[in-house]
Design a protein around this motif. Structure first.
Motif, PDB file in Angstrom:
ATOM      1  N   GLY A 177     -30.704  57.160  21.260  1.00 36.77           N
ATOM      2  CA  GLY A 177     -31.744  57.934  20.583  1.00 36.77           C
ATOM      3  C   GLY A 177     -31.535  58.137  19.096  1.00 36.77           C
ATOM      4  N   LEU A 178     -30.634  57.355  18.498  1.00 35.01           N
ATOM      5  CA  LEU A 178     -30.347  57.517  17.073  1.00 35.01           C
ATOM      6  C   LEU A 178     -31.233  56.603  16.223  1.00 35.01           C
ATOM      7  CD1 LEU A 178     -26.445  57.515  17.141  1.00 35.01           C
ATOM      8  CD2 LEU A 178     -27.982  59.497  17.094  1.00 35.01           C
ATOM      9  N   GLU A 179     -31.902  57.182  15.239  1.00 34.84           N
ATOM     10  CA  GLU A 179     -32.591  56.388  14.231  1.00 34.84           C
ATOM     11  C   GLU A 179     -31.717  56.265  12.989  1.00 34.84           C
ATOM     12  OE1 GLU A 179     -36.624  57.399  13.305  1.00 34.84           O
ATOM     13  OE2 GLU A 179     -37.041  57.918  15.394  1.00 34.84           O
ATOM     14  N   ASP A 180     -31.056  57.361  12.636  1.00 36.35           N
ATOM     15  CA  ASP A 180     -30.136  57.400  11.499  1.00 36.35           C
ATOM     16  C   ASP A 180     -28.729  57.576  12.052  1.00 36.35           C
ATOM     17  OD1 ASP A 180     -32.339  57.350   9.765  1.00 36.35           O
ATOM     18  OD2 ASP A 180     -32.432  59.528   9.667  1.00 36.35           O
ATOM     19  N   PHE A 181     -27.813  56.773  11.551  1.00 34.81           N
ATOM     20  CA  PHE A 181     -26.441  56.877  12.027  1.00 34.81           C
ATOM     21  C   PHE A 181     -25.506  56.279  10.992  1.00 34.81           C
ATOM     22  CE2 PHE A 181     -28.455  53.145  13.898  1.00 34.81           C
ATOM     23  CZ  PHE A 181     -27.564  52.117  13.637  1.00 34.81           C
ATOM     24  N   ARG A 182     -24.244  56.613  11.133  1.00 32.66           N
ATOM     25  CA  ARG A 182     -23.199  56.095  10.253  1.00 32.66           C
ATOM     26  C   ARG A 182     -22.328  55.118  11.033  1.00 32.66           C
ATOM     27  NH1 ARG A 182     -20.086  60.081   6.415  1.00 32.66           N
ATOM     28  NH2 ARG A 182     -21.950  59.596   5.242  1.00 32.66           N
ATOM     29  N   VAL A 183     -21.969  54.025  10.368  1.00 30.49           N
ATOM     30  CA  VAL A 183     -21.060  53.024  10.927  1.00 30.49           C
ATOM     31  C   VAL A 183     -19.820  53.007  10.046  1.00 30.49           C
ATOM     32  CG1 VAL A 183     -20.736  50.577  11.425  1.00 30.49           C
ATOM     33  CG2 VAL A 183     -22.955  51.650  11.851  1.00 30.49           C
ATOM     34  N   ASN A 184     -18.648  53.063  10.665  1.00 32.56           N
ATOM     35  CA  ASN A 184     -17.415  53.150   9.894  1.00 32.56           C
ATOM     36  C   ASN A 184     -16.333  52.291  10.538  1.00 32.56           C
ATOM     37  OD1 ASN A 184     -15.818  54.699   7.782  1.00 32.56           O
ATOM     38  ND2 ASN A 184     -14.615  55.120   9.600  1.00 32.56           N
ATOM     39  N   VAL A 185     -15.578  51.582   9.692  1.00 30.18           N
ATOM     40  CA  VAL A 185     -14.402  50.834  10.142  1.00 30.18           C
ATOM     41  C   VAL A 185     -13.242  51.245   9.253  1.00 30.18           C
ATOM     42  CG1 VAL A 185     -13.354  48.560  10.438  1.00 30.18           C
ATOM     43  CG2 VAL A 185     -15.799  48.862  10.889  1.00 30.18           C
ATOM     44  N   ASN A 186     -12.189  51.787   9.847  1.00 28.16           N
ATOM     45  CA  ASN A 186     -10.981  52.129   9.105  1.00 28.16           C
ATOM     46  C   ASN A 186     -10.045  50.930   9.164  1.00 28.16           C
ATOM     47  OD1 ASN A 186     -11.999  54.775   8.809  1.00 28.16           O
ATOM     48  ND2 ASN A 186     -11.115  55.366  10.766  1.00 28.16           N
ATOM     49  N   ASN A 187      -9.417  50.611   8.038  1.00 27.71           N
ATOM     50  CA  ASN A 187      -8.533  49.447   7.962  1.00 27.71           C
ATOM     51  C   ASN A 187      -7.176  49.878   7.444  1.00 27.71           C
ATOM     52  OD1 ASN A 187      -8.448  46.322   8.025  1.00 27.71           O
ATOM     53  ND2 ASN A 187      -7.541  46.858   6.061  1.00 27.71           N
ATOM     54  N   GLY A 188      -6.256  50.150   8.363  1.00 33.86           N
ATOM     55  CA  GLY A 188      -4.903  50.524   7.986  1.00 33.86           C
ATOM     56  C   GLY A 188      -4.639  52.011   8.121  1.00 33.86           C
ATOM     57  N   SER A 202      -3.343  54.276   6.068  1.00 31.93           N
ATOM     58  CA  SER A 202      -3.761  55.185   4.999  1.00 31.93           C
ATOM     59  C   SER A 202      -5.275  55.342   4.920  1.00 31.93           C
ATOM     60  CB  SER A 202      -3.200  54.741   3.644  1.00 31.93           C
ATOM     61  OG  SER A 202      -3.733  53.490   3.286  1.00 31.93           O
ATOM     62  N   ALA A 203      -6.007  54.538   5.686  1.00 29.95           N
ATOM     63  CA  ALA A 203      -7.468  54.674   5.791  1.00 29.95           C
ATOM     64  C   ALA A 203      -7.836  55.380   7.102  1.00 29.95           C
ATOM     65  CB  ALA A 203      -8.134  53.310   5.711  1.00 29.95           C
ATOM     66  N   SER A 204      -6.864  56.026   7.723  1.00 31.67           N
ATOM     67  CA  SER A 204      -7.035  56.802   8.960  1.00 31.67           C
ATOM     68  C   SER A 204      -7.213  55.962  10.216  1.00 31.67           C
ATOM     69  CB  SER A 204      -8.196  57.801   8.830  1.00 31.67           C
ATOM     70  OG  SER A 204      -7.909  58.745   7.840  1.00 31.67           O
ATOM     71  N   GLN A 205      -6.787  54.698  10.197  1.00 37.74           N
ATOM     72  CA  GLN A 205      -6.816  53.916  11.437  1.00 37.74           C
ATOM     73  C   GLN A 205      -5.629  54.360  12.283  1.00 37.74           C
ATOM     74  OE1 GLN A 205      -6.768  49.628  11.055  1.00 37.74           O
ATOM     75  NE2 GLN A 205      -6.967  49.338  13.258  1.00 37.74           N
ATOM     76  N   ALA A 206      -5.915  54.877  13.475  1.00 37.74           N
ATOM     77  CA  ALA A 206      -4.861  55.384  14.348  1.00 37.74           C
ATOM     78  C   ALA A 206      -4.517  54.404  15.466  1.00 37.74           C
ATOM     79  CB  ALA A 206      -5.286  56.725  14.950  1.00 37.74           C
ATOM     80  N   VAL A 207      -5.492  53.617  15.910  1.00 38.74           N
ATOM     81  CA  VAL A 207      -5.268  52.616  16.952  1.00 38.74           C
ATOM     82  C   VAL A 207      -5.445  51.251  16.308  1.00 38.74           C
ATOM     83  CG1 VAL A 207      -6.011  51.719  19.187  1.00 38.74           C
ATOM     84  CG2 VAL A 207      -6.109  54.188  18.748  1.00 38.74           C
ATOM     85  N   PHE A 208      -4.418  50.429  16.382  1.00 38.40           N
ATOM     86  CA  PHE A 208      -4.458  49.133  15.707  1.00 38.40           C
ATOM     87  C   PHE A 208      -5.024  48.053  16.623  1.00 38.40           C
ATOM     88  CE2 PHE A 208      -2.237  51.678  12.806  1.00 38.40           C
ATOM     89  CZ  PHE A 208      -2.615  51.168  11.571  1.00 38.40           C
ATOM     90  N   HIS A 209      -6.286  48.275  16.937  1.00 42.46           N
ATOM     91  CA  HIS A 209      -7.175  47.332  17.617  1.00 42.46           C
ATOM     92  C   HIS A 209      -8.510  47.585  16.927  1.00 42.46           C
ATOM     93  CE1 HIS A 209      -8.506  45.256  21.511  1.00 42.46           C
ATOM     94  NE2 HIS A 209      -9.602  45.395  20.772  1.00 42.46           N
ATOM     95  N   LEU A 210      -9.017  46.589  16.237  1.00 46.05           N
ATOM     96  CA  LEU A 210     -10.255  46.743  15.470  1.00 46.05           C
ATOM     97  C   LEU A 210     -11.292  47.523  16.271  1.00 46.05           C
ATOM     98  CD1 LEU A 210     -12.032  45.996  13.011  1.00 46.05           C
ATOM     99  CD2 LEU A 210     -12.664  43.927  14.253  1.00 46.05           C
ATOM    100  N   HIS A 211     -11.910  48.508  15.622  1.00 46.32           N
ATOM    101  CA  HIS A 211     -12.971  49.274  16.269  1.00 46.32           C
ATOM    102  C   HIS A 211     -13.969  49.769  15.236  1.00 46.32           C
ATOM    103  CE1 HIS A 211      -9.604  52.047  15.472  1.00 46.32           C
ATOM    104  NE2 HIS A 211     -10.483  53.036  15.413  1.00 46.32           N
ATOM    105  N   VAL A 212     -15.212  49.797  15.659  1.00 47.34           N
ATOM    106  CA  VAL A 212     -16.320  50.249  14.827  1.00 47.34           C
ATOM    107  C   VAL A 212     -16.758  51.606  15.361  1.00 47.34           C
ATOM    108  CG1 VAL A 212     -18.684  49.752  14.091  1.00 47.34           C
ATOM    109  CG2 VAL A 212     -17.064  47.865  14.421  1.00 47.34           C
ATOM    110  N   HIS A 213     -16.716  52.623  14.495  1.00 51.09           N
ATOM    111  CA  HIS A 213     -17.220  53.942  14.851  1.00 51.09           C
ATOM    112  C   HIS A 213     -18.718  53.961  14.582  1.00 51.09           C
ATOM    113  CE1 HIS A 213     -13.342  56.238  15.007  1.00 51.09           C
ATOM    114  NE2 HIS A 213     -12.939  55.260  14.205  1.00 51.09           N
TER     115      HIS A 213
END
Length: 112
Positions: free
Chosen positions: A76-87, A89-100
């Motif tokens: 049901g989202l029309e507006d949303f944010r997409v985020n990918v953390n890389n590393g 220091s960029a707040s990546q906690a699980v080192f398996h690529l993931h798109v928020h």
């Protein structure tokens, strides 16, 4: 790549609220949501972080974004944010690529 929390979710060793799956990827709700709707889209192929992707991953990377868009629409989202953390220091906690994918509330810029 060593086994990660997300590879265990893919292998069904750890439960997750899975909302989409195909032969290339999996989407599931974030266990620590930062918005009313917050899910992750992950490739089944083990790629530790975005900077580890190669030219051969181009179609897969596009697929992750398209799936994120499709699942956002179903949620049901029309507006949303997409985020990918890389590393780390960029707040990546699980080192398996993931798109928020997050939505259901207003977001500010810069994000933090």
């Amino acid at each position: 790549m060593s086994e990660t929390l997300f590879s265990k979710i893919i292998d069904r060793e750890i439960p997750a609220d899975i909302i989409y799956e195909d032969e290339q990827c999996l989407a599931f709700r974030d266990i620590n949501p930062q918005a009313p709707v917050h899910f992750l889209v992950i490739p089944k192929k083990p790629i530790p972080k975005l900077s580890d992707a190669t030219e051969e991953d181009q179609a897969l990377l596009g697929h992750l974004l398209l799936v994120g868009n499709q699942v956002a629409a179903r949620e049901g989202l029309e507006d949303f944010r997409v985020n990918v953390n890389n590393g780390a220091s960029a707040s990546q906690a699980v080192f398996h690529l993931h798109v928020h994918v997050m939505g259901g509330r207003p977001f500010n810029w810069p994000p933090g």
